[in-house]
Design a protein around this motif. Sequence first.
Motif, PDB file in Angstrom:
ATOM      1  N   TYR A  72     -11.101   1.980   3.546  1.00 17.88           N
ATOM      2  CA  TYR A  72     -12.016   1.116   4.017  1.00 17.88           C
ATOM      3  C   TYR A  72     -11.800   0.698   5.370  1.00 17.88           C
ATOM      4  N   TYR A  73     -10.500   0.889   6.089  1.00 20.91           N
ATOM      5  CA  TYR A  73     -10.262   0.357   7.316  1.00 20.91           C
ATOM      6  C   TYR A  73     -11.025   1.036   8.138  1.00 20.91           C
TER       7      TYR A  73
ATOM      8  N   TYR B 143       0.769  -1.441  -0.010  1.00 20.81           N
ATOM      9  CA  TYR B 143      -0.116  -0.114   0.216  1.00 20.81           C
ATOM     10  C   TYR B 143       1.005   1.214   0.036  1.00 20.81           C
TER      11      TYR B 143
HETATM   12 FE   LIG Z   1      -6.183  -4.123   3.228  1.00 18.30          FE
END
Ligand SMILES: [Fe+2]
Length: 345
Positions: free
Chosen positions: A220-221, A164
Motif C-alpha cells: 500500500y505504501y 512487518y
Molecule cells: Fe504501515
Amino acid sequence: MPTALRRAALAALFGLSLTGFAAAQNGSVNIYSYRSPDLIAPLLDRFEEETGIKPVVLFANNGLIERAAAEGENSPADLILTVDIGNLALAKSEGVTQPIPEAALENVPDAYRDAEGHWTALSLRARVFYVSKDRVDAQALSYADIADPEWKGRVCTRSGQHVYNIGLIASRIAHMGEDGARTWLEGVRDNLTGAPTGNDRAQVKSIYSGECDLAIGNTYYMGLMLNNEEEPEQKDWAASVRIIYPDADGTGTHVNVSGAILAKHAPNKDNAEKLIEFLLSEEAQEIYASTNHEFPVVPGVPLSETVASWGELKADDTPLTEIAALRDAASRLVDETRFDEGPQN
Ligand SMILES: [Fe+2]
C-alpha cells in the motif's frame, strides 16, 4: 466539514458534552485505534451517516491493547482497530477480546479470521520487493533469491525487528524451518547496503537516489506514494521502482492484515458489532481499497486501479495463526544474526 468535526462543533456551540449529544442518537461506539485518523475518518463518517451511531476514537501509535488490559472491566473500549497479525494475536492472548458473532464474519475467508472469532482481518497487504526500474532486470524473484551473493550491497529494508519484517521472517521459518531461516537471514543481512534504517517509504527513496537496488516493503505504501498529491516528490521516488510479488510462481507472497477485535468488556457491544459488520461490507471494503490501496479481505471487492495494475497477487496460504506463533522465534533470529547491524561478511 467531516461529520465528526461538525458534531464536535455543534456540541461546543450548544454546550453539550459529546457523550450527551451521542446519547440522543443511537448511542456511540468507542474505538481504540492504531490506524491513523486520516485513514479511518471516511469509513467512520459513512458509518455514522448510515446508523446514527457516533464513533468516538482514541488514537495512539502503541499501548492500546495494554491499556485495555489494564483497564479491565472498566475499559470504555468497544473495539480495537490495529495492523499486523502479531497485534491481533496479542490482544487475544492478553484476554481483551471476545468472540465476534459468526453472522458478522460470514464473508471473511477462514485464513483471515480467528477460528473462534476473537479477531478478524479487515484488509490485506503483501510484503513485496520494490526494485529499481533501471538497475534490476529480473521479472520474477523469490524471497530465497535475495540471500544470494549476486545481491551483495544492493538490498535495503527497515529494522528486522519491525512487526512487518517479523511477520515475513516468521513466514520464512514456517517454510524453511528455523535453521533454514537463519541461513537465509544471514544471507540477506550480508547483502544489505548498510544497517537497516528508516521506514518502507524511505527504502523507495534510497532506490530513487541510487543507494539501493531492491527493498522489502508493503504494497500500500507504493499505492500511497504514486498518488501522493501533498508530497509530490514521493511520486518521483515511486516512479523509479516497480513491484515484484516474491514467490508468485511458487508458494506465494507473504500477506499480513489490518484487523479488528471486539473488546471483552465492550460497553456498547451491539454498536461495536454493527461497526465490524459495516467495515466488512462491500462499501467499506471499497473504501479500504480506494483510499489506502490495501487488498479487500472480502472476496470479489474491486482493487484500486493502482493495485490492479500490478497484476494478480498469489497469497501465501500459511495460516496467520501459525505465523503469529513463530513471531518470538523470528525476533530471536534477528537478534542472534545481528541483522540490524548490517553486513558482517
Ligand atoms: Fe504501515
